[in-house]
Design a protein around this motif. Sequence first.
Motif, PDB file in Angstrom:
ATOM      1  N   VAL A 198       0.838  -1.083  -0.053  1.00 27.99           N
ATOM      2  CA  VAL A 198       0.174   0.025  -0.066  1.00 27.99           C
ATOM      3  C   VAL A 198       0.870   1.419  -0.071  1.00 27.99           C
ATOM      4  O   VAL A 198       0.518   2.218  -0.714  1.00 27.99           O
ATOM      5  N   ASP A 199       1.926   1.153   0.803  1.00 23.11           N
ATOM      6  CA  ASP A 199       2.952   2.238   0.922  1.00 23.11           C
ATOM      7  C   ASP A 199       3.533   2.566  -0.517  1.00 23.11           C
ATOM      8  O   ASP A 199       3.850   3.848  -0.825  1.00 23.11           O
ATOM      9  N   GLY A 200       3.865   1.432  -1.158  1.00 26.36           N
ATOM     10  CA  GLY A 200       4.393   1.517  -2.312  1.00 26.36           C
ATOM     11  C   GLY A 200       3.413   2.396  -3.339  1.00 26.36           C
ATOM     12  O   GLY A 200       3.919   2.948  -4.129  1.00 26.36           O
ATOM     13  N   LEU A 201       2.274   1.783  -3.301  1.00 26.25           N
ATOM     14  CA  LEU A 201       1.101   2.403  -4.358  1.00 26.25           C
ATOM     15  C   LEU A 201       1.324   3.968  -4.150  1.00 26.25           C
ATOM     16  O   LEU A 201       1.127   4.753  -4.751  1.00 26.25           O
ATOM     17  N   ILE A 202       1.297   4.402  -2.684  1.00 21.44           N
ATOM     18  CA  ILE A 202       0.963   5.941  -2.298  1.00 21.44           C
ATOM     19  C   ILE A 202       2.184   6.525  -2.592  1.00 21.44           C
ATOM     20  O   ILE A 202       2.067   7.566  -3.030  1.00 21.44           O
ATOM     21  N   TYR A 203       3.363   5.887  -2.833  1.00 21.74           N
ATOM     22  CA  TYR A 203       4.551   6.578  -2.986  1.00 21.74           C
ATOM     23  C   TYR A 203       4.351   6.764  -4.471  1.00 21.74           C
ATOM     24  O   TYR A 203       5.091   7.869  -4.818  1.00 21.74           O
ATOM     25  N   THR A 204       3.962   5.795  -5.294  1.00 17.80           N
ATOM     26  CA  THR A 204       4.142   6.089  -6.751  1.00 17.80           C
ATOM     27  C   THR A 204       3.119   7.362  -7.242  1.00 17.80           C
ATOM     28  O   THR A 204       3.478   8.048  -7.893  1.00 17.80           O
ATOM     29  N   VAL A 205       1.850   7.285  -6.318  1.00 15.98           N
ATOM     30  CA  VAL A 205       0.879   8.105  -6.770  1.00 15.98           C
ATOM     31  C   VAL A 205       1.462   9.593  -6.526  1.00 15.98           C
ATOM     32  O   VAL A 205       1.457  10.465  -7.153  1.00 15.98           O
ATOM     33  N   VAL A 206       2.139   9.741  -5.191  1.00 20.07           N
ATOM     34  CA  VAL A 206       2.836  10.918  -4.665  1.00 20.07           C
ATOM     35  C   VAL A 206       3.719  11.521  -5.410  1.00 20.07           C
ATOM     36  O   VAL A 206       4.014  12.666  -5.928  1.00 20.07           O
ATOM     37  N   THR A 207       4.813  10.359  -6.014  1.00 21.30           N
ATOM     38  CA  THR A 207       5.802  10.603  -6.911  1.00 21.30           C
ATOM     39  C   THR A 207       5.322  11.310  -8.150  1.00 21.30           C
ATOM     40  O   THR A 207       5.981  12.278  -8.760  1.00 21.30           O
ATOM     41  N   MET A 208       4.130  10.711  -8.799  1.00 21.69           N
ATOM     42  CA  MET A 208       3.665  11.412  -9.881  1.00 21.69           C
ATOM     43  C   MET A 208       3.199  12.797  -9.742  1.00 21.69           C
ATOM     44  O   MET A 208       3.401  13.497 -10.703  1.00 21.69           O
ATOM     45  N   ALA A 209       2.650  12.982  -8.722  1.00 19.12           N
ATOM     46  CA  ALA A 209       2.218  14.535  -8.481  1.00 19.12           C
ATOM     47  C   ALA A 209       3.089  15.381  -8.221  1.00 19.12           C
ATOM     48  O   ALA A 209       3.045  16.440  -8.730  1.00 19.12           O
ATOM     49  N   VAL A 210       4.356  14.870  -7.538  1.00 15.89           N
ATOM     50  CA  VAL A 210       5.522  15.621  -7.469  1.00 15.89           C
ATOM     51  C   VAL A 210       5.998  16.071  -8.813  1.00 15.89           C
ATOM     52  O   VAL A 210       6.543  17.253  -9.196  1.00 15.89           O
ATOM     53  N   LEU A 211       6.144  15.004  -9.448  1.00 15.57           N
ATOM     54  CA  LEU A 211       6.701  15.286 -10.897  1.00 15.57           C
ATOM     55  C   LEU A 211       5.854  16.256 -11.613  1.00 15.57           C
ATOM     56  O   LEU A 211       6.280  17.075 -12.548  1.00 15.57           O
ATOM     57  N   ALA A 212       4.508  16.051 -11.583  1.00 15.64           N
ATOM     58  CA  ALA A 212       3.826  16.740 -12.217  1.00 15.64           C
ATOM     59  C   ALA A 212       3.919  18.511 -11.843  1.00 15.64           C
ATOM     60  O   ALA A 212       3.893  19.382 -12.812  1.00 15.64           O
ATOM     61  N   GLY A 213       4.076  18.343 -10.543  1.00 16.93           N
ATOM     62  CA  GLY A 213       4.373  19.863  -9.727  1.00 16.93           C
ATOM     63  C   GLY A 213       5.520  20.551 -10.354  1.00 16.93           C
ATOM     64  O   GLY A 213       5.621  21.754 -10.749  1.00 16.93           O
ATOM     65  N   ILE A 214       6.637  19.632 -10.396  1.00 18.57           N
ATOM     66  CA  ILE A 214       8.094  20.055 -11.131  1.00 18.57           C
ATOM     67  C   ILE A 214       7.868  20.521 -12.482  1.00 18.57           C
ATOM     68  O   ILE A 214       8.449  21.393 -12.947  1.00 18.57           O
ATOM     69  N   ALA A 215       7.062  19.658 -13.270  1.00 15.26           N
ATOM     70  CA  ALA A 215       6.996  19.950 -14.817  1.00 15.26           C
ATOM     71  C   ALA A 215       6.222  21.308 -14.785  1.00 15.26           C
ATOM     72  O   ALA A 215       6.426  22.310 -15.791  1.00 15.26           O
ATOM     73  N   ILE A 216       5.328  21.735 -13.885  1.00 17.84           N
ATOM     74  CA  ILE A 216       4.570  22.741 -14.095  1.00 17.84           C
ATOM     75  C   ILE A 216       5.518  24.116 -13.537  1.00 17.84           C
ATOM     76  O   ILE A 216       5.404  25.097 -14.547  1.00 17.84           O
ATOM     77  N   ILE A 217       6.261  23.748 -12.715  1.00 16.92           N
ATOM     78  CA  ILE A 217       7.410  24.810 -12.173  1.00 16.92           C
ATOM     79  C   ILE A 217       8.242  25.202 -13.729  1.00 16.92           C
ATOM     80  O   ILE A 217       8.421  26.173 -13.819  1.00 16.92           O
ATOM     81  N   PHE A 218       8.556  23.837 -13.997  1.00 14.15           N
ATOM     82  CA  PHE A 218       9.711  24.195 -15.218  1.00 14.15           C
ATOM     83  C   PHE A 218       8.680  24.939 -16.428  1.00 14.15           C
ATOM     84  O   PHE A 218       9.686  26.036 -16.756  1.00 14.15           O
ATOM     85  N   PHE A 219       7.698  24.584 -16.572  1.00 18.81           N
ATOM     86  CA  PHE A 219       6.985  25.407 -17.826  1.00 18.81           C
ATOM     87  C   PHE A 219       6.824  26.976 -17.204  1.00 18.81           C
ATOM     88  O   PHE A 219       7.192  27.805 -18.350  1.00 18.81           O
ATOM     89  N   MET A 220       6.663  26.929 -16.095  1.00 16.70           N
ATOM     90  CA  MET A 220       6.360  28.449 -15.561  1.00 16.70           C
ATOM     91  C   MET A 220       7.535  29.161 -15.837  1.00 16.70           C
ATOM     92  O   MET A 220       7.542  30.267 -16.229  1.00 16.70           O
ATOM     93  N   LEU A 221       8.685  28.442 -15.272  1.00 17.55           N
ATOM     94  CA  LEU A 221      10.112  29.214 -15.203  1.00 17.55           C
ATOM     95  C   LEU A 221      10.431  29.531 -16.929  1.00 17.55           C
ATOM     96  O   LEU A 221      10.994  30.736 -17.287  1.00 17.55           O
ATOM     97  N   LEU A 222       9.911  28.591 -17.781  1.00 18.88           N
ATOM     98  CA  LEU A 222      10.525  28.800 -19.102  1.00 18.88           C
ATOM     99  C   LEU A 222       9.705  29.845 -19.712  1.00 18.88           C
ATOM    100  O   LEU A 222      10.161  30.771 -20.263  1.00 18.88           O
ATOM    101  N   SER A 223       8.099  29.917 -19.600  1.00 16.72           N
ATOM    102  CA  SER A 223       7.308  30.817 -20.155  1.00 16.72           C
ATOM    103  C   SER A 223       7.760  32.079 -19.351  1.00 16.72           C
ATOM    104  O   SER A 223       7.689  33.425 -19.971  1.00 16.72           O
ATOM    105  N   GLY A 224       7.808  32.084 -18.131  1.00 11.18           N
ATOM    106  CA  GLY A 224       8.075  33.345 -17.304  1.00 11.18           C
ATOM    107  C   GLY A 224       9.371  34.130 -17.631  1.00 11.18           C
ATOM    108  O   GLY A 224       9.275  35.343 -17.907  1.00 11.18           O
ATOM    109  N   SER A 225      10.592  33.256 -17.772  1.00  6.64           N
ATOM    110  CA  SER A 225      11.816  33.854 -18.210  1.00  6.64           C
ATOM    111  C   SER A 225      11.806  34.576 -19.668  1.00  6.64           C
ATOM    112  O   SER A 225      12.273  35.381 -19.997  1.00  6.64           O
TER     113      SER A 225
END
Length: 486
Positions: free
Chosen positions: A161-188
């Motif tokens: 169960v913890d493995g599953l939770i870890y996968t979901v949270v990792t995906m969410a974190v990756l999505a967050g990083i992608a958002i920040i990356f695109f924001m940085l790109l368009s912002g700069s």
Amino acid sequence: MAQKKITQRWLTGSLGVILVILVIVEIAVWTVVRTFYYSSAQQTLLSQANTVNTLLAKYAEDPSTDYQREVRNLVENFELRDRMELMAVDAYGNVTSTSSGFAVNEKIEMPDFEAALASPDRMGSFQGELGGEKIIAISSIAPVNDESLVAVRLVASLTKVDGLIYTVVTMAVLAGIAIIFFMLLSGSYFISSIVIPVGEIGKTARKIAHGNFSTRLEKKNDDEIGDLCEAINYMAEELGNTDKMKNEFISSVSHELRTPLTAIKGWSETILDAGDDRETIQKGMRVIISETDRLSLMVEELLDFSRMQSGRLKLIIEKIDLLAELEEAVLMYTEKARREQLDFQYEERLEAAIVMADKNRLRQVFINIIDNAIKYSDAGGKIRILAAAEGDYFVVSVSDTGCGISPEDLPKIKQKFYKANLTRRGSGIGLAVADELVSSFGGSIDVQSTLGEGTTVTIRIPNVRRYEIWQQAQQTPGKGGEEQKN
Ligand code: ADP
């Protein structure tokens, strides 16, 4: 400097806020996912415990069955054993059999079992680390009390169960990083599209401030920055023009002052050496007087101009006769026109012309215009001065058959320092001063001219009634302000 500030403001203002929101969202995702998976694991264990209890109750009621054998059978052949472990616990708290096949027969730590013994609803649960593994466990007191079986216990590992939770949270974190990356790109990209041109504009503005009026900015985009570039270019052009006019003005004024001074000095020396030659002395004195008049006219004009520019020009507005001032100006120039072999004629088509104006300034306006007509005419030319009434206005027109003004120069001649004809003396401020003075009497000056044929300057001054209406309109807010300087 500007670059740092705008970038910093964007980092804290926009990126900072998004970062905080993302962290909150990530924590929320983690909490929701964890609660969901853990509670569904607990639900599964609970429903299994109930099923097992129902079966146990059935075995206990049926006398034809061997209760203990059935219990062992049930535990050892437990259907869901690859997902969870089923245990039978005896009266001493020992695990007597398990679905994993390893009978323990010894006491192990079972907080859920302890809880079930103490709980009125005969159930106990535990979630946490036990024996080096993270587990979820439920103990349920059996419906029939037998010494060899007091409770059933269901245990599931939380590692998966913890493995599953870890996968979901990792995906969410990756999505967050992608958002920040695109924001940085368009912002700069956005920031550099502002910061770089603003830096260039700053550099160019400093060059202009240091007197480089020929520098220009390139308008790259049709946006606000592009408009700003155009405005700065326009400003540089206007400053350049003004600077050029100022230099020409200084040189022509110096020249203007020097010419009469040279004449005065020359004639003074001649008179000094003339002895008893009365004719030479008289001629010399006449030149000195006329050159002195010219000088004082110019100095007056310059002083008025300077007072006008600083708003210190005081006008004494009173009821006066326009004709009296015009006649005086005409008289002043009759002799001069004759000397320059000009056909000079003055005509009045009215008896009196009472206006509200400053006596001396109005005369000065007429002098200026007549002086120009003579100045820009050659010998043999004609000058006609006409005074007439037109509705609520008195109109004075001064026409000459002089050099005329080209259509390109005509709209600019009323601007200060502007000279269309550089071959004649003049500072280029006469018409500017005259126009401003006439405007302050509620009137206007209109110039019509054909190059090579001649010029007609028309001065219109309102009568007293019209002047008062105009004055009221001036004082009403939103109708031209209170420019009157009396
Ligand atoms: P200036 O002192 O040079 O005469 P003004 O302000 O009086 O300055 O006139 C501006 C310009 O208008 C002059 O330089 C001249 O080119 C033109 N101008 C004014 N009046 C006349 C005229 N009567 N005939 C031809 N050009 C004129």
